[in-house]
Design a protein around this motif. Structure first.
Motif, PDB file in Angstrom:
ATOM      1  N   TYR A  46      35.055  33.907  40.729  1.00  0.00           N
ATOM      2  CA  TYR A  46      36.361  34.525  41.009  1.00  0.00           C
ATOM      3  C   TYR A  46      37.149  34.722  39.713  1.00  0.00           C
ATOM      4  O   TYR A  46      37.769  35.776  39.497  1.00  0.00           O
ATOM      5  N   ALA A  47      37.141  33.732  38.843  1.00  0.00           N
ATOM      6  CA  ALA A  47      37.892  33.839  37.589  1.00  0.00           C
ATOM      7  C   ALA A  47      37.382  34.992  36.739  1.00  0.00           C
ATOM      8  O   ALA A  47      38.172  35.780  36.189  1.00  0.00           O
ATOM      9  N   ALA A  48      36.074  35.110  36.630  1.00  0.00           N
ATOM     10  CA  ALA A  48      35.496  36.198  35.843  1.00  0.00           C
ATOM     11  C   ALA A  48      35.747  37.552  36.486  1.00  0.00           C
ATOM     12  O   ALA A  48      36.053  38.537  35.798  1.00  0.00           O
ATOM     13  N   ALA A  49      35.647  37.611  37.810  1.00  0.00           N
ATOM     14  CA  ALA A  49      35.878  38.879  38.516  1.00  0.00           C
ATOM     15  C   ALA A  49      37.328  39.316  38.383  1.00  0.00           C
ATOM     16  O   ALA A  49      37.616  40.514  38.167  1.00  0.00           O
ATOM     17  N   PHE A  50      38.256  38.370  38.498  1.00  0.00           N
ATOM     18  CA  PHE A  50      39.668  38.728  38.385  1.00  0.00           C
ATOM     19  C   PHE A  50      39.996  39.248  36.988  1.00  0.00           C
ATOM     20  O   PHE A  50      40.702  40.246  36.831  1.00  0.00           O
ATOM     21  N   ARG A  51      39.490  38.590  35.979  1.00  0.00           N
ATOM     22  CA  ARG A  51      39.734  39.045  34.611  1.00  0.00           C
ATOM     23  C   ARG A  51      39.209  40.461  34.416  1.00  0.00           C
ATOM     24  O   ARG A  51      39.861  41.310  33.793  1.00  0.00           O
ATOM     25  N   ALA A  52      38.017  40.740  34.945  1.00  0.00           N
ATOM     26  CA  ALA A  52      37.411  42.063  34.763  1.00  0.00           C
ATOM     27  C   ALA A  52      38.197  43.151  35.479  1.00  0.00           C
ATOM     28  O   ALA A  52      38.357  44.261  34.953  1.00  0.00           O
ATOM     29  N   VAL A  53      38.698  42.857  36.678  1.00  0.00           N
ATOM     30  CA  VAL A  53      39.365  43.883  37.488  1.00  0.00           C
ATOM     31  C   VAL A  53      40.848  43.996  37.153  1.00  0.00           C
ATOM     32  O   VAL A  53      41.395  45.104  37.053  1.00  0.00           O
ATOM     33  N   ALA A  54      41.514  42.861  36.972  1.00  0.00           N
ATOM     34  CA  ALA A  54      42.959  42.868  36.733  1.00  0.00           C
ATOM     35  C   ALA A  54      43.317  43.001  35.260  1.00  0.00           C
ATOM     36  O   ALA A  54      44.466  43.309  34.926  1.00  0.00           O
ATOM     37  N   GLY A  55      42.338  42.727  34.391  1.00  0.00           N
ATOM     38  CA  GLY A  55      42.602  42.851  32.960  1.00  0.00           C
ATOM     39  C   GLY A  55      43.440  41.725  32.390  1.00  0.00           C
ATOM     40  O   GLY A  55      44.081  41.883  31.349  1.00  0.00           O
ATOM     41  N   ARG A  56      43.445  40.585  33.068  1.00  0.00           N
ATOM     42  CA  ARG A  56      44.200  39.426  32.591  1.00  0.00           C
ATOM     43  C   ARG A  56      43.505  38.158  33.098  1.00  0.00           C
ATOM     44  O   ARG A  56      42.769  38.209  34.080  1.00  0.00           O
ATOM     45  N   PRO A  57      43.753  37.022  32.461  1.00  0.00           N
ATOM     46  CA  PRO A  57      43.120  35.787  32.924  1.00  0.00           C
ATOM     47  C   PRO A  57      43.663  35.369  34.283  1.00  0.00           C
ATOM     48  O   PRO A  57      44.804  35.666  34.638  1.00  0.00           O
ATOM     49  N   LEU A  58      42.833  34.674  35.015  1.00  0.00           N
ATOM     50  CA  LEU A  58      43.248  34.098  36.284  1.00  0.00           C
ATOM     51  C   LEU A  58      44.082  32.855  36.007  1.00  0.00           C
ATOM     52  O   LEU A  58      43.604  31.894  35.423  1.00  0.00           O
ATOM     53  N   ARG A  59      45.363  32.865  36.442  1.00  0.00           N
ATOM     54  CA  ARG A  59      46.217  31.681  36.285  1.00  0.00           C
ATOM     55  C   ARG A  59      45.975  30.690  37.409  1.00  0.00           C
ATOM     56  O   ARG A  59      45.912  29.479  37.186  1.00  0.00           O
ATOM     57  N   ARG A  60      45.882  31.223  38.617  1.00  0.00           N
ATOM     58  CA  ARG A  60      45.684  30.361  39.773  1.00  0.00           C
ATOM     59  C   ARG A  60      44.988  31.144  40.873  1.00  0.00           C
ATOM     60  O   ARG A  60      45.337  32.299  41.122  1.00  0.00           O
ATOM     61  N   LEU A  61      44.028  30.512  41.494  1.00  0.00           N
ATOM     62  CA  LEU A  61      43.311  31.122  42.606  1.00  0.00           C
ATOM     63  C   LEU A  61      43.982  30.714  43.909  1.00  0.00           C
ATOM     64  O   LEU A  61      44.410  29.571  44.070  1.00  0.00           O
ATOM     65  N   ALA A  62      44.087  31.653  44.834  1.00  0.00           N
ATOM     66  CA  ALA A  62      44.645  31.337  46.146  1.00  0.00           C
ATOM     67  C   ALA A  62      43.827  30.243  46.823  1.00  0.00           C
ATOM     68  O   ALA A  62      42.642  30.047  46.519  1.00  0.00           O
TER      69      ALA A  62
END
Length: 256
Positions: A46-62
């Motif tokens: 999830y962290a890697a996918a979020f960074r790739a799609v959102a263009g920013r690091p994942l701060r917190r996962l739901a």
């Protein structure tokens, strides 16, 4: 009334009437922390996918507990101040599949099938009255990957009649999805308590109860037996090791 592990004892034989579709039982397995422990690799993906799609690091996962991937993806965007479009959500889930595939060897190393999981699936598959599938928060591709990675008997599961985390954001709605798919293949049936969910969270319990289904809650995740019983689970077991007792529980619940 909730029964806790041991309250319904093992039996030497099962006597379900298998004469027609109305006597069939649909058993729907949760995957994460019920059948498998993926070793925390899903969070890494999830962290890697979020960074790739959102263009920013994942701060917190739901919160992932009992939630669908569709729900988790949307809420994770919102945590980061983004009201996601369907296209953004679809992109995140597609990337999640790719990232988990890239980590499959790590998942196999860190994780495992939980004790009794494979044996329980195989035992229930011997009953012609039982149709087994999954009701999981995982998107379908990741659900299949986890089952295969940990050597669970996918040939014993009617995976096309299951319900997955990309079918609907609300886990409670997945019960109807699975029932309708099962009826399309096997004919009418699976109403009320003849659908049996097996899962490890309060959300699994809620999904069953709100749809009039049965629920065997397994205390192999982060939710205690007391919490599962308090949520209204019909049966609570510590784990899946006592396969005979699980078979008896499924039979008794489906007759209620």
């Amino acid at each position: 009334m909730t029964s806790v592990s041991g309250a319904i004892g093992p039996r030497t034989s099962l006597t379900v009437d298998e004469s027609g579709p109305h006597n069939r039982v649909l058993v729907l397995w949760d995957i994460d922390h019920t059948l498998v422990n993926s070793g925390g690799v899903s969070r890494d993906a999830y962290a890697a996918a979020f960074r790739a799609v959102a263009g920013r690091p994942l701060r917190r996962l739901a919160d992932m507990t009992g939630r669908t991937d569709l729900h988790i993806a949307r809420e994770t965007f919102r945590i980061h101040g983004v009201e996601p479009t369907p296209e953004q959500t679809d992109a995140l889930l597609a990337r999640l599949v790719s990232e988990l595939n890239d980590r499959v060897e790590l998942m196999a190393e860190r994780g495992a099938a939980l004790p009794g999981a494979g044996e329980a699936i195989k035992a229930l598959s011997q009953r012609s009255s039982v149709v087994q599938s999954v009701l999981t928060g995982n998107v379908k591709a990741n659900a299949l990957l986890k089952l295969e990675t940990f050597g669970l008997s996918t040939e014993c599961l009617a995976l096309d009649v299951g319900a997955y985390g990309d079918d609907h954001w609300d886990r409670r709605a997945l019960v109807s999805v699975a029932r309708e798919r099962a009826r399309a293949v096997y004919g009418d049936g699976f109403s009320g308590r003849r659908t049996v969910l097996i899962g490890d969270t309060v959300v699994d319990v809620e999904a069953a109860l709100e749809n009039g289904a049965s629920i065997v809650a397994v205390a192999t995740g982060g939710t205690t037996s007391k919490e599962l019983a308090g949520a209204g689970a019909h049966v609570v077991v510590r784990d899946l090791r006592d396969v005979a007792a699980l078979e008896a529980n499924v039979e008794d619940l489906s007759r209620s």
